[in-house]
Design a protein around this motif. Sequence first.
Motif, PDB file in Angstrom:
ATOM      1  N   LYS A   1    -138.387  -6.315 -53.662  1.00  0.00           N
ATOM      2  CA  LYS A   1    -138.135  -7.370 -54.727  1.00  0.00           C
ATOM      3  C   LYS A   1    -137.487  -6.829 -55.947  1.00  0.00           C
ATOM      4  O   LYS A   1    -136.750  -7.778 -56.734  1.00  0.00           O
ATOM      5  N   PHE A   2    -137.228  -5.725 -56.321  1.00  0.00           N
ATOM      6  CA  PHE A   2    -136.558  -5.103 -57.427  1.00  0.00           C
ATOM      7  C   PHE A   2    -135.208  -4.694 -57.015  1.00  0.00           C
ATOM      8  O   PHE A   2    -135.133  -3.597 -56.396  1.00  0.00           O
ATOM      9  N   ALA A   3    -134.344  -5.198 -57.783  1.00  0.00           N
ATOM     10  CA  ALA A   3    -132.924  -4.807 -57.613  1.00  0.00           C
ATOM     11  C   ALA A   3    -132.775  -3.246 -57.739  1.00  0.00           C
ATOM     12  O   ALA A   3    -131.831  -2.732 -57.149  1.00  0.00           O
ATOM     13  N   GLN A   4    -133.311  -2.695 -58.777  1.00  0.00           N
ATOM     14  CA  GLN A   4    -133.215  -1.408 -59.016  1.00  0.00           C
ATOM     15  C   GLN A   4    -133.541  -0.553 -57.783  1.00  0.00           C
ATOM     16  O   GLN A   4    -132.656   0.528 -57.604  1.00  0.00           O
ATOM     17  N   LEU A   5    -134.253  -0.709 -57.204  1.00  0.00           N
ATOM     18  CA  LEU A   5    -134.859  -0.065 -55.908  1.00  0.00           C
ATOM     19  C   LEU A   5    -133.586  -0.100 -54.990  1.00  0.00           C
ATOM     20  O   LEU A   5    -133.083   0.959 -54.367  1.00  0.00           O
ATOM     21  N   HIS A   6    -132.904  -1.135 -54.701  1.00  0.00           N
ATOM     22  CA  HIS A   6    -131.848  -1.334 -53.920  1.00  0.00           C
ATOM     23  C   HIS A   6    -130.620  -0.608 -54.599  1.00  0.00           C
ATOM     24  O   HIS A   6    -129.685  -0.132 -53.585  1.00  0.00           O
ATOM     25  N   TYR A   7    -130.491  -0.884 -55.711  1.00  0.00           N
ATOM     26  CA  TYR A   7    -129.166  -0.068 -56.411  1.00  0.00           C
ATOM     27  C   TYR A   7    -129.395   1.479 -56.059  1.00  0.00           C
ATOM     28  O   TYR A   7    -128.322   2.115 -55.684  1.00  0.00           O
ATOM     29  N   HIS A   8    -130.610   1.917 -56.426  1.00  0.00           N
ATOM     30  CA  HIS A   8    -130.726   3.431 -56.395  1.00  0.00           C
ATOM     31  C   HIS A   8    -130.319   3.804 -54.940  1.00  0.00           C
ATOM     32  O   HIS A   8    -129.692   4.791 -54.428  1.00  0.00           O
ATOM     33  N   LEU A   9    -130.906   3.259 -53.611  1.00  0.00           N
ATOM     34  CA  LEU A   9    -130.692   3.523 -52.367  1.00  0.00           C
ATOM     35  C   LEU A   9    -129.155   3.342 -52.104  1.00  0.00           C
ATOM     36  O   LEU A   9    -128.503   3.922 -51.317  1.00  0.00           O
ATOM     37  N   GLY A  10    -128.671   2.277 -52.483  1.00  0.00           N
ATOM     38  CA  GLY A  10    -127.236   1.909 -52.208  1.00  0.00           C
ATOM     39  C   GLY A  10    -126.273   3.168 -52.809  1.00  0.00           C
ATOM     40  O   GLY A  10    -125.334   3.838 -52.403  1.00  0.00           O
ATOM     41  N   MET A  11    -126.848   3.567 -54.069  1.00  0.00           N
ATOM     42  CA  MET A  11    -125.961   4.618 -54.670  1.00  0.00           C
ATOM     43  C   MET A  11    -126.183   5.988 -53.773  1.00  0.00           C
ATOM     44  O   MET A  11    -125.289   7.021 -53.581  1.00  0.00           O
ATOM     45  N   ALA A  12    -127.527   6.357 -53.184  1.00  0.00           N
ATOM     46  CA  ALA A  12    -127.611   7.452 -52.257  1.00  0.00           C
ATOM     47  C   ALA A  12    -126.794   7.313 -51.102  1.00  0.00           C
ATOM     48  O   ALA A  12    -126.266   8.351 -50.529  1.00  0.00           O
ATOM     49  N   PHE A  13    -126.817   6.088 -50.443  1.00  0.00           N
ATOM     50  CA  PHE A  13    -125.907   5.964 -49.473  1.00  0.00           C
ATOM     51  C   PHE A  13    -124.302   6.289 -49.651  1.00  0.00           C
ATOM     52  O   PHE A  13    -123.781   7.019 -48.833  1.00  0.00           O
TER      53      PHE A  13
END
Length: 174
Positions: A153-165
């Motif tokens: 549910k938290f956008a920050q988690l998706h952002y961090h994952l996307g940055m790692a990708f």
Amino acid sequence: IKAAAEQYEDIISLRPNATRAYASLGALYPNDPEKRRDIYQRGIDANKKDQSLNLVLASDYELANQFNEAIKIYEIILVNDPSNELAANNLAAVLLDFQSDSKSFERALKLARQFEDSDQAAFLDTLGWAYYRNGDYGNAIRLLEAAVENDDKFAQLHYHLGMAFVKAEMPGRG
């Protein structure tokens, strides 16, 4: 506000160890950070072994973008209670997000490594982001995927994952 403040002061005078009374009294002053922080400090001084008001005070400094003050308080909490996971997580997160030097990133990773087997998304995110900031994108992705899986549910988690990708040159994933 005056009547509520008087009630909290009465509680504090009868039970100086009532840390929630200090926190509630401080919350009555959302537009007066100096007064609020003075109240929190009174509670901290009256309850040397209880770190809950230190956490409240550190969070207050974070909300005010006074990150160096928050860092100092989180460090104090960890000196007094090295097992305080919330303080370790919050300190690591502040170091990762509001410092830019490798020493801060290494300290954050050292603090966050205790969350390797956690099932809490916030802790996994902090550890994953610490790996990211230290250039270990494989471990970052592994932990950030677990964080998203535990709580998407938290956008920050998706952002961090996307940055790692992106850093791992895997932009099509996620």
